[in-house]
Design a protein around this motif. Sequence first.
Motif, PDB file in Angstrom:
ATOM      1  N   UNK A  66       0.805  -1.226   0.000  1.00 54.17           N
ATOM      2  CA  UNK A  66       0.000   0.000   0.000  1.00 54.17           C
ATOM      3  C   UNK A  66       0.833   1.270   0.000  1.00 54.17           C
ATOM      4  N   UNK A  67       2.136   1.129  -0.145  1.00 52.90           N
ATOM      5  CA  UNK A  67       3.024   2.296  -0.105  1.00 52.90           C
ATOM      6  C   UNK A  67       2.679   3.183   1.085  1.00 52.90           C
ATOM      7  N   UNK A 120       2.615   5.457   4.446  1.00 55.65           N
ATOM      8  CA  UNK A 120       3.301   6.723   4.691  1.00 55.65           C
ATOM      9  C   UNK A 120       3.652   6.883   6.151  1.00 55.65           C
ATOM     10  N   UNK A 173       7.861   8.081   1.167  1.00 54.48           N
ATOM     11  CA  UNK A 173       6.973   7.021   1.638  1.00 54.48           C
ATOM     12  C   UNK A 173       7.697   5.676   1.594  1.00 54.48           C
ATOM     13  N   UNK A 205       7.830   3.482  -0.628  1.00 50.45           N
ATOM     14  CA  UNK A 205       8.518   3.283  -1.917  1.00 50.45           C
ATOM     15  C   UNK A 205       9.949   3.804  -1.888  1.00 50.45           C
ATOM     16  N   UNK A 206      10.197   4.819  -1.093  1.00 53.28           N
ATOM     17  CA  UNK A 206      11.521   5.427  -1.039  1.00 53.28           C
ATOM     18  C   UNK A 206      12.461   4.711  -0.066  1.00 53.28           C
ATOM     19  N   UNK A 257       5.634  -1.661  -5.712  1.00 52.06           N
ATOM     20  CA  UNK A 257       5.263  -1.027  -4.439  1.00 52.06           C
ATOM     21  C   UNK A 257       4.007  -0.187  -4.659  1.00 52.06           C
ATOM     22  N   UNK A 258       3.030  -0.379  -3.828  1.00 52.90           N
ATOM     23  CA  UNK A 258       1.810   0.405  -3.940  1.00 52.90           C
ATOM     24  C   UNK A 258       0.797  -0.184  -4.900  1.00 52.90           C
ATOM     25  N   UNK A 259       1.067  -1.398  -5.416  1.00 55.63           N
ATOM     26  CA  UNK A 259       0.109  -1.996  -6.362  1.00 55.63           C
ATOM     27  C   UNK A 259      -0.964  -2.807  -5.625  1.00 55.63           C
ATOM     28  N   UNK A 265      -3.452   9.499   0.386  1.00 57.04           N
ATOM     29  CA  UNK A 265      -2.044   9.808   0.599  1.00 57.04           C
ATOM     30  C   UNK A 265      -1.256   8.601   1.032  1.00 57.04           C
ATOM     31  N   UNK A 266      -1.931   7.666   1.737  1.00 52.61           N
ATOM     32  CA  UNK A 266      -1.182   6.542   2.289  1.00 52.61           C
ATOM     33  C   UNK A 266      -2.006   5.289   2.567  1.00 52.61           C
ATOM     34  N   UNK A 267      -3.317   5.380   2.635  1.00 49.26           N
ATOM     35  CA  UNK A 267      -4.115   4.197   2.974  1.00 49.26           C
ATOM     36  C   UNK A 267      -4.411   3.321   1.769  1.00 49.26           C
ATOM     37  N   UNK A 268      -4.274   3.876   0.583  1.00 48.04           N
ATOM     38  CA  UNK A 268      -4.553   3.104  -0.626  1.00 48.04           C
ATOM     39  C   UNK A 268      -6.021   3.179  -1.030  1.00 48.04           C
TER      40      UNK A 268
END
Lengths: 456, 340
Positions: free
Chosen positions: A144-145, A147, A156, A158-159, A193-195, A410-413
């Motif tokens: 969920x990438x 934050x 986030x 991903x970084x 990431x985040x998919x 922003x961060x929950x997906x």
Amino acid sequence: MDPLKALRAIYPPSRLLTREAELVPYESDALTAYRARPLAVVLPETEEEVVRTVRLCRELGLPFVARGSGTSLSGGSLPVEGGVVIALNRMNRILRLDPVRRIAVVEPGVVNLEVSKAAFPYGLYYAPDPSSQPVSTIGGNLAFNSGGAHCLRYGMTANHVLGAKVVLATGEVVHLGGEGLEGVGPDLLGLFVGSEGLLGIALQVTLRLLPRPERYHTLLAAYETLEGAGEAVSRVIGAGLLPGAMEIMDRLAIEAAEAAVGAGYPQAEALLIVELEGEAPEVEAEARLLEEVIAQSGAYEVRVARTEEERQRIWKGRKAAFSAVGRLSPDYLVQDGVVPRSRLGEALREIQRLSQAYGLRVANVFHAGDGNLHPLVLYDGKKPGELERAEALAGEILRLCIRLGGSVTGEHGVGMEKRAYLAEMFSPQDLEAMERVRLEVDPGRLANRGKVFPGG
Amino acid sequence: MRPRSVEEVQEAVRQAGRLRVQAGGTKPALSAPREGEEVLDLSGLRGVLEYAPEEFVFTALAGTPVAEVEALLRAHGQHLPFHPPLAHEGATLGGTVAAGLSGPLRHRFGGVRDFILGVRFVDGEGRLVRAGGKVVKNAAGFGFHRLMVGSLGAFGVMVELSFKVFPYPRSTATLRLALGRLEEALERMERLLALDLMALDLEPPATLWVRLGGLPESLPLRVERLQALLGGGEVVEEDEAYWEEARRLAYGPLLVKIPAKLPEIPRLEALLAGPRRYIAGGEAVYAGLEPEERERLKALGVPHLVLKGEVPDPLFPPPQDPFFLKVKRALDPRGRFPLS
């Protein structure tokens, strides 16, 4: 082939849950408004078991959902009715921690905070700090990438993820990324990431560790209005400061946090938390500048944490805010839209107006540094129509974020919750491109079916 | 073909057989057309579209020169913290992302992958696709903007990019420390990794270049502390000019980027002989190589990317895993773009 029989070939009875009483805890995640009954929950302990399960699901056309601690606020780990839940909490080993390379290689079920605990003796830590970090897992954070409070300065998840060993929805195992901050070739890991679990399941994750800052300077300022606190954030940024974190809470959230953990917050319409971090001489100089900025910002009370314990107390209230709101209301919905920082005041005024129009209370806790709002819409699910009203209000807030040039999450997906709104943020063509990638990797739409895309 | 608009890019892609994008031409090993390829020159697609200094965000067309953006940011006391190399030579935003390049100052806050926020690109079927956003925090939809980093144009032609920016430190200072042996330099570097440095570079055989940035009142004390940790080090007068020169990467005949890690430096040092520079505490080395040295890297399986010099296969190893192939098929089904 009978799916349960096939699963029995992989798992002993103690790690294959099929009875109603065993399944109930898995029917929902932190978005409790949704429930679904899976066919089975499996508890793998090895990568090989996960890979075999994914391949079996593919063979039988069984939908599957990976799950960590079930803290998703967007319904990202909601089971698929009649599908398989792959619960990864038992895969919770830190496989390697290399202080020279400053990396940790972990299994997906490792809890976020455990990484920092393991890195502590080496003067290192894992930066992404979602409020769920004492519970949420790295696998879920990656999907969920996630934050947290430090995204403006540190980015986030991903970084901070450098590599991953992944089983794709096809059952193929691939290695994405590596161990370094710099790579060559396409950043496939950055796409993974985040998919949200649609492309596969991470089996192993390589995380970047950062040196723990030498000094923190944590300040709490009380304001007579929410706008006043928002205005102070603009002033801090305008002064050229780049704090590690800037958080705002409104009266309702403050009261809830006080009742829950007794953080000792002052009574206020709005509280601002600012935290500077870095080398001691630099933080000391920045703290003097911050003091000037805050003094001119109309704060009527300012407190500075003098000890690590005082710092932790300030943060305790903020981190507990979501669950604390549960004391004020039987049910609530959490949103996490983003607006450009300079539009925060406008967004908050509009949220206040909507709250009155819908006759529902809204508590606000947000990451002010990056414009990530967390309006908590309070409702009572037992009162007919209240959930629908709360969802409609939450939807209006998301539309507001899109209108102001921000994002629906922003961060929950996106998960289950924001599927309809993704189509308002992106064009059909944008979504179609994402869907094409998904179908190439998962033609049967088996991995986390029903999430992210408006049509599921 | 030199498109002036997004529509013209879409048109060009639809009509093309095989395409290679170029703009500033600063990385000819990547942008020079191969047999049977047409060139799509994006240098006409330039300009900053949106910039709100208080938001730390800007959006620009992909062919915009980095130098143009940096001048604009500088006027507002901000910068691109990943310090794109080859900026003075005419590198563009799109080329920087496609090659996945960051300069020495990436040490403090991250590289190009950490500052890209959003993209609009034209895929292999000529469709315009947007991903990411224009705010500093966003988790909506697939991260195609991150996929573009280092992609060498394999998935589409970037036409518009959004980035996060940061304030430029009010004051900076640079220390140089020439040591006798590589081992000593590496030992010092490891010690310095715990500090909040803007840059930490190693110039072989054993010279360290360290940069600090922050408020003017704290800097003298920080420089002293740094000298104590290093056991010496002279303050460099031309601080700004030095780092600007450092990102020119004027190495040859082949200019190569090799990802690294501090503990791997001794092994790499045994393989490299030309001019070179390790950036960001040893996370990457930019090196000038002779063609036969490059062949040796391949033979030993060391991943790298050739930026300058004529080579048919600048990226080693070429991506072949099933995930890459599937994403490629989804976005460039006809194989119009590089890495096909």
